[in-house]
Every structure is written in C-alpha cells, then in structure tokens.
Scaffold this motif. Sequence first.
Motif, PDB file in Angstrom:
ATOM      1  N   PHE A  24       0.831  -1.201   0.000  1.00  0.00           N
ATOM      2  CA  PHE A  24       0.000   0.000   0.000  1.00  0.00           C
ATOM      3  C   PHE A  24       0.870   1.256   0.000  1.00  0.00           C
ATOM      4  N   ARG A  25       1.971   1.224   0.738  1.00  0.00           N
ATOM      5  CA  ARG A  25       2.905   2.356   0.755  1.00  0.00           C
ATOM      6  C   ARG A  25       3.437   2.617  -0.642  1.00  0.00           C
ATOM      7  N   GLU A  26       3.805   1.560  -1.351  1.00  0.00           N
ATOM      8  CA  GLU A  26       4.307   1.704  -2.717  1.00  0.00           C
ATOM      9  C   GLU A  26       3.247   2.300  -3.636  1.00  0.00           C
ATOM     10  N   ALA A  27       1.989   1.876  -3.478  1.00  0.00           N
ATOM     11  CA  ALA A  27       0.894   2.435  -4.276  1.00  0.00           C
ATOM     12  C   ALA A  27       0.716   3.922  -3.969  1.00  0.00           C
ATOM     13  N   CYS A  28       0.818   4.280  -2.705  1.00  0.00           N
ATOM     14  CA  CYS A  28       0.682   5.690  -2.313  1.00  0.00           C
ATOM     15  C   CYS A  28       1.832   6.524  -2.862  1.00  0.00           C
ATOM     16  N   ILE A  29       3.018   5.977  -2.858  1.00  0.00           N
ATOM     17  CA  ILE A  29       4.166   6.695  -3.419  1.00  0.00           C
ATOM     18  C   ILE A  29       3.950   6.934  -4.912  1.00  0.00           C
ATOM     19  N   ASN A  30       3.383   5.956  -5.609  1.00  0.00           N
ATOM     20  CA  ASN A  30       3.081   6.147  -7.024  1.00  0.00           C
ATOM     21  C   ASN A  30       2.075   7.269  -7.244  1.00  0.00           C
ATOM     22  N   VAL A  31       1.105   7.384  -6.355  1.00  0.00           N
ATOM     23  CA  VAL A  31       0.153   8.495  -6.442  1.00  0.00           C
ATOM     24  C   VAL A  31       0.884   9.812  -6.240  1.00  0.00           C
ATOM     25  N   CYS A  32       1.764   9.860  -5.255  1.00  0.00           N
ATOM     26  CA  CYS A  32       2.511  11.100  -4.985  1.00  0.00           C
ATOM     27  C   CYS A  32       3.407  11.483  -6.168  1.00  0.00           C
ATOM     28  N   ILE A  33       3.909  10.501  -6.890  1.00  0.00           N
ATOM     29  CA  ILE A  33       4.753  10.781  -8.051  1.00  0.00           C
ATOM     30  C   ILE A  33       3.927  11.390  -9.183  1.00  0.00           C
ATOM     31  N   LYS A  34       2.693  10.916  -9.342  1.00  0.00           N
ATOM     32  CA  LYS A  34       1.872  11.317 -10.480  1.00  0.00           C
ATOM     33  C   LYS A  34       0.954  12.508 -10.209  1.00  0.00           C
ATOM     34  N   ALA A  35       0.460  12.614  -8.999  1.00  0.00           N
ATOM     35  CA  ALA A  35      -0.531  13.651  -8.688  1.00  0.00           C
ATOM     36  C   ALA A  35       0.137  15.018  -8.535  1.00  0.00           C
ATOM     37  N   PRO A  36      -0.573  16.068  -8.926  1.00  0.00           N
ATOM     38  CA  PRO A  36      -0.031  17.412  -8.709  1.00  0.00           C
ATOM     39  C   PRO A  36       0.230  17.651  -7.218  1.00  0.00           C
ATOM     40  N   ILE A  37       1.349  18.275  -6.928  1.00  0.00           N
ATOM     41  CA  ILE A  37       1.701  18.562  -5.542  1.00  0.00           C
ATOM     42  C   ILE A  37       0.609  19.423  -4.920  1.00  0.00           C
ATOM     43  N   ASN A  38       0.252  19.089  -3.705  1.00  0.00           N
ATOM     44  CA  ASN A  38      -0.783  19.753  -2.922  1.00  0.00           C
ATOM     45  C   ASN A  38      -2.199  19.492  -3.408  1.00  0.00           C
ATOM     46  N   SER A  39      -2.382  18.576  -4.358  1.00  0.00           N
ATOM     47  CA  SER A  39      -3.738  18.166  -4.724  1.00  0.00           C
ATOM     48  C   SER A  39      -4.281  17.288  -3.600  1.00  0.00           C
ATOM     49  N   ASP A  40      -5.582  17.085  -3.593  1.00  0.00           N
ATOM     50  CA  ASP A  40      -6.177  16.243  -2.548  1.00  0.00           C
ATOM     51  C   ASP A  40      -5.606  14.833  -2.576  1.00  0.00           C
ATOM     52  N   ALA A  41      -5.437  14.276  -3.785  1.00  0.00           N
ATOM     53  CA  ALA A  41      -4.892  12.919  -3.900  1.00  0.00           C
ATOM     54  C   ALA A  41      -3.474  12.863  -3.347  1.00  0.00           C
ATOM     55  N   TYR A  42      -2.657  13.857  -3.669  1.00  0.00           N
ATOM     56  CA  TYR A  42      -1.273  13.905  -3.192  1.00  0.00           C
ATOM     57  C   TYR A  42      -1.239  13.972  -1.665  1.00  0.00           C
ATOM     58  N   LYS A  43      -2.025  14.866  -1.104  1.00  0.00           N
ATOM     59  CA  LYS A  43      -2.033  15.033   0.356  1.00  0.00           C
ATOM     60  C   LYS A  43      -2.487  13.759   1.058  1.00  0.00           C
ATOM     61  N   LEU A  44      -3.540  13.132   0.536  1.00  0.00           N
ATOM     62  CA  LEU A  44      -4.057  11.915   1.150  1.00  0.00           C
ATOM     63  C   LEU A  44      -3.023  10.793   1.080  1.00  0.00           C
ATOM     64  N   ALA A  45      -2.444  10.595  -0.098  1.00  0.00           N
ATOM     65  CA  ALA A  45      -1.440   9.537  -0.258  1.00  0.00           C
ATOM     66  C   ALA A  45      -0.224   9.797   0.621  1.00  0.00           C
ATOM     67  N   ASN A  46       0.205  11.033   0.699  1.00  0.00           N
ATOM     68  CA  ASN A  46       1.354  11.389   1.527  1.00  0.00           C
ATOM     69  C   ASN A  46       1.066  11.126   3.010  1.00  0.00           C
ATOM     70  N   ASN A  47      -0.140  11.448   3.451  1.00  0.00           N
ATOM     71  CA  ASN A  47      -0.513  11.181   4.844  1.00  0.00           C
ATOM     72  C   ASN A  47      -0.531   9.680   5.125  1.00  0.00           C
ATOM     73  N   PHE A  48      -1.024   8.891   4.163  1.00  0.00           N
ATOM     74  CA  PHE A  48      -0.998   7.443   4.334  1.00  0.00           C
ATOM     75  C   PHE A  48       0.438   6.939   4.475  1.00  0.00           C
ATOM     76  N   VAL A  49       1.331   7.435   3.638  1.00  0.00           N
ATOM     77  CA  VAL A  49       2.731   7.018   3.703  1.00  0.00           C
ATOM     78  C   VAL A  49       3.307   7.308   5.088  1.00  0.00           C
ATOM     79  N   GLU A  50       3.038   8.489   5.597  1.00  0.00           N
ATOM     80  CA  GLU A  50       3.547   8.853   6.925  1.00  0.00           C
ATOM     81  C   GLU A  50       3.002   7.916   8.004  1.00  0.00           C
TER      82      GLU A  50
END
Length: 70
Positions: A24-50
């Motif tokens: 799941f962490r790897e999937a979230c990192i992939n979202v962070c790589i693709k999603a615009p920085i500070n978008s809702d998807a980026y923030k959510l995925a980044n919080n999951f990673v943390e």
Amino acid sequence: MAKRTKRVFNDTDKKEFLNDLKKFREACINVCIKAPINSDAYKLANNFVEQIIIAGENLTGNDKHFFNNR
C-alpha cells in the motif's frame, strides 16, 4: 451470555500485515509521483505514507523498517 474468544495476533500475522502495508505504501508513493503537488490525492497519499511508516515503527521497533526492507 456468549463466551469471549481469545484473539491472537502472532508473528505470521504481523509479517503479513507489514507486507500488505509495504504494498500500500508503494501504491501511495506512485500516487505522490503522479498527482499534482498539494492536490487532494497527493495530500491523502502522503498522509498514508507517513502513517504507514509510523505503523512499521510501532510493529517492529525500527523507524526505518520500510526503507531497509525493499
């Protein structure tokens, strides 16, 4: 009254859970790589990673668990 059952979370369960968290962490990192920085998807995925990193530390005692076990 129903009898309570004893719950067991053994080392095998912990290993499987950590493996699932790793995926799941790897999937979230992939979202962070693709999603615009500070978008809702980026923030959510980044919080999951943390939170996954914190979970790994709590379960293993190693704050670098997911970084050392690639």
